[in-house]
Design a protein around this motif. Structure first.
Motif, mmCIF file in Angstrom:
data_model
loop_
_atom_site.group_PDB
_atom_site.id
_atom_site.type_symbol
_atom_site.label_atom_id
_atom_site.label_comp_id
_atom_site.label_asym_id
_atom_site.label_seq_id
_atom_site.Cartn_x
_atom_site.Cartn_y
_atom_site.Cartn_z
ATOM 1 N N GLN A 4 -2.275 -2.267 -2.959
ATOM 2 C CA GLN A 4 -2.975 -1.810 -4.255
ATOM 3 C C GLN A 4 -3.120 -0.295 -4.164
ATOM 4 O O GLN A 4 -3.115 0.328 -3.247
ATOM 5 C CB GLN A 4 -4.296 -2.484 -3.990
ATOM 6 N N THR A 6 -5.569 3.069 -4.710
ATOM 7 C CA THR A 6 -7.032 3.123 -4.482
ATOM 8 C C THR A 6 -7.084 4.680 -4.346
ATOM 9 O O THR A 6 -6.393 5.425 -3.813
ATOM 10 C CB THR A 6 -7.383 2.374 -3.030
ATOM 11 N N THR A 20 -1.960 1.876 -0.922
ATOM 12 C CA THR A 20 -2.676 1.220 0.156
ATOM 13 C C THR A 20 -2.309 0.029 0.588
ATOM 14 O O THR A 20 -1.825 -0.945 -0.317
ATOM 15 C CB THR A 20 -4.217 1.483 0.009
ATOM 16 N N ASN A 22 -4.567 -2.834 1.841
ATOM 17 C CA ASN A 22 -6.001 -3.666 1.909
ATOM 18 C C ASN A 22 -6.938 -2.423 1.328
ATOM 19 O O ASN A 22 -8.248 -2.447 1.799
ATOM 20 C CB ASN A 22 -6.275 -3.936 3.146
ATOM 21 N N GLY A 23 -6.548 -1.481 0.816
ATOM 22 C CA GLY A 23 -7.243 -0.340 0.121
ATOM 23 C C GLY A 23 -8.006 0.682 1.084
ATOM 24 O O GLY A 23 -8.676 1.318 0.712
ATOM 25 N N THR A 24 -7.263 0.738 2.084
ATOM 26 C CA THR A 24 -7.678 1.800 3.054
ATOM 27 C C THR A 24 -6.310 2.436 3.804
ATOM 28 O O THR A 24 -5.265 2.212 3.464
ATOM 29 C CB THR A 24 -8.115 1.336 4.321
ATOM 30 N N ASP A 46 -0.682 -4.065 -7.148
ATOM 31 C CA ASP A 46 -0.488 -3.206 -7.952
ATOM 32 C C ASP A 46 0.518 -3.477 -9.109
ATOM 33 O O ASP A 46 1.743 -4.121 -8.958
ATOM 34 C CB ASP A 46 0.573 -2.150 -7.027
#
Length: 253
Positions: A4, A6, A20, A22-24, A46
């Motif tokens: 995704q 972020t 990313t 898991n967003g990190t 995405d």
């Protein structure tokens, strides 16, 4: 796992539209035991491009097991983890350079069946991933390997909290160099590594090392004993990279 986009603050005044897991950045640290079967459910959130995940810890056909997942689609993958160590994983979708540079990387730890010779001596363990951030408005900076920041765990030194320890403790650092371009000259100011496990493999042990060279896509475990109270800078001894943010403090009480 997810792919995704972020928005992340990676240094004072610098925001990135990161790609990313898991967003990190880095993505989640995965821990398995040697011989485990790893089941990965991977969803691409995405809407604009395909993504994938390449695990350095496994022996598998890339075309089948690291296959692209299209936007808003999912994939299921199963791997065996037979080799112990500390490994990188990353997006393997072309152009791979851009996907890794924009944040799609992480660490997978495969714990050896018989452990490490120093396991019962280690007081604290920390995980560090070195990587580079490039100016999103200047594509040449990525192609030429001139980052705007070189960092540990996704953020500039100024945004990092010190790692806490106590005098007399044995410290273990698990390190991956995600690159994508620069070698890490891994060094702790004020300490000599009495144990180094190259790629985190207990069979590849060195003693008395001052600086450990970790290539992009490589890893190491280093250990040392804190001899006095104080602040111990953890750096890349490629000093231009340290100047760009590749630094974090171990504070010993």
């Amino acid at each position: 796992m997810t792919a995704q986009v972020t928005k992340l603050k990676i240094a004072p005044g610098i925001i990135h539209q990161a790609w990313t897991f898991n967003g990190t950045v880095p993505g989640p640290i995965l821990k398995v035991n040697q011989g485990d079967t790893l089941h990965i459910s991977f969803k691409n959130l995405d809407p604009n491009m395909p993504h994938s995940v390449d695990f350095h810890a496994v022996n598998a056909s890339p075309s089948k097991n690291f296959a692209n997942i299209l936007p808003n689609k999912s994939g299921e993958f199963v791997y065996t983890t037979d080799t112990p160590g500390i490994f990188m994983y990353h997006c393997d979708t072309e152009p791979v350079l851009e996907h890794v540079a924009n944040g799609m990387f992480g660490m997978i730890i495969v714990k050896p069946k018989s452990g490490y010779p120093t396991d019962n001596q280690v007081d604290r363990t920390f995980t560090l991933i070195q990587s580079e951030w490039y100016d999103e408005s200047n594509s040449n900076s990525l192609q030429n390997g001139t980052p705007q920041a070189v960092v540990f765990n996704g953020k500039d030194f100024s945004m990092q909290k010190p790692l806490a320890a106590r005098n007399g403790e044995r410290i273990r650092l698990e390190i991956v160099n995600a690159g994508p371009n620069h070698f890490s000259a891994f060094h702790v100011i004020g300490a000599v590594f009495d144990r180094v496990y190259l790629n985190g493999n207990p069979a590849d042990m060195l003693h008395g090392q001052q600086t450990v060279t970790i290539p992009p896509g490589g890893s190491a475990i280093v250990e040392f004993v804190v001899k006095e109270k104080g602040d111990y800078p953890i750096i890349s001894h490629s000093l231009m990279d340290m100047q760009k943010g590749a630094k974090i403090i171990l504070h010993a009480e």
